[in-house]
Design a protein around this motif. Sequence first.
Motif, PDB file in Angstrom:
ATOM      1  N   LYS A  28     117.486  40.573  86.294  1.00 31.06           N
ATOM      2  CA  LYS A  28     118.327  40.331  87.467  1.00 31.06           C
ATOM      3  C   LYS A  28     119.539  39.462  87.122  1.00 31.06           C
ATOM      4  O   LYS A  28     120.312  39.083  88.000  1.00 31.06           O
ATOM      5  N   GLY A  29     119.665  39.121  85.845  1.00 32.12           N
ATOM      6  CA  GLY A  29     120.774  38.269  85.427  1.00 32.12           C
ATOM      7  C   GLY A  29     120.560  36.810  85.758  1.00 32.12           C
ATOM      8  O   GLY A  29     121.521  36.041  85.878  1.00 32.12           O
ATOM      9  N   ILE A  30     119.295  36.412  85.906  1.00 32.15           N
ATOM     10  CA  ILE A  30     118.971  35.031  86.262  1.00 32.15           C
ATOM     11  C   ILE A  30     118.242  34.367  85.097  1.00 32.15           C
ATOM     12  O   ILE A  30     117.079  34.680  84.829  1.00 32.15           O
ATOM     13  N   PRO A  31     118.900  33.459  84.387  1.00 34.36           N
ATOM     14  CA  PRO A  31     118.228  32.753  83.291  1.00 34.36           C
ATOM     15  C   PRO A  31     117.307  31.669  83.849  1.00 34.36           C
ATOM     16  O   PRO A  31     117.565  31.100  84.910  1.00 34.36           O
ATOM     17  N   SER A  32     116.233  31.403  83.156  1.00 34.87           N
ATOM     18  CA  SER A  32     115.320  30.338  83.581  1.00 34.87           C
ATOM     19  C   SER A  32     114.702  29.701  82.346  1.00 34.87           C
ATOM     20  O   SER A  32     114.669  30.301  81.272  1.00 34.87           O
ATOM     21  N   THR A  33     114.205  28.495  82.520  1.00 28.34           N
ATOM     22  CA  THR A  33     113.613  27.749  81.412  1.00 28.34           C
ATOM     23  C   THR A  33     112.164  27.418  81.734  1.00 28.34           C
ATOM     24  O   THR A  33     111.872  26.876  82.802  1.00 28.34           O
TER      25      THR A  33
END
Length: 236
Positions: free
Chosen positions: A140-145
């Motif tokens: 979805k084009g959402i980076p997360s850590t």
Amino acid sequence: MRYRVIHQLRERNFDKAVTRSEMEVLDYLEKNFDRIPHISVVKVAAESFTSQATINRTCKILGFRGYSELKYAVEEDLVLMKSSSEKHIAHTEYILRKISFDSVDEVAKAVSENRRKLLLFGLGASNISALYLQRQLLYKGIPSTIIAEVQMLKNFEDFAIIILSSSGETQRCHQMAKEAQKRGLKVLTLTKKDSTLMQFSDLTFYHEVPVDKQKGISREQQLHIILMVNELIDRI
């Protein structure tokens, strides 16, 4: 063909109030489900410490005219349950009914609003689900850590954190949620309804799947969490 008895015994969503003795019969029927076609109403009454009249009332609660009709329906359920595909279909249908899909929208909105500042946390099998969520978010084009320790929160001000926990009763998840709120992070959770973790959350997408803490298979069962992750992604 669908199950006529087993889901009713598991869910207990009846239109009328159930007495204590009727509940004891329901418990007995669920626990001894595969034996029901082969035992008499007299034996059920004796082993459940109830009466034949109570058993007949319980049968009517389940939608049957009497014990004989119930036995026939149980036998049909057992035939279905012997089929691997039907068994998995039935289990998945049961899980789906235990997920509150109405509770996902606010969580999805919060994820979108924090799409550039998003943390993930999960332990054990829920960590695998967190990795799956991270991958789906990237599509979805959402980076997360993904973080592993409470101390890491100090590096992420103004972030939101998604905590995944099937039971919602893992102490480290509670600590993570409380510390995140203390530091001003928005706490989003995928967890069990009315769990302790839900109390420490700003927003929760919740389920009501029974989690047996004494059984490893049940405790590590992540089907409902994966289904919830998929739904969350679809709503973003």
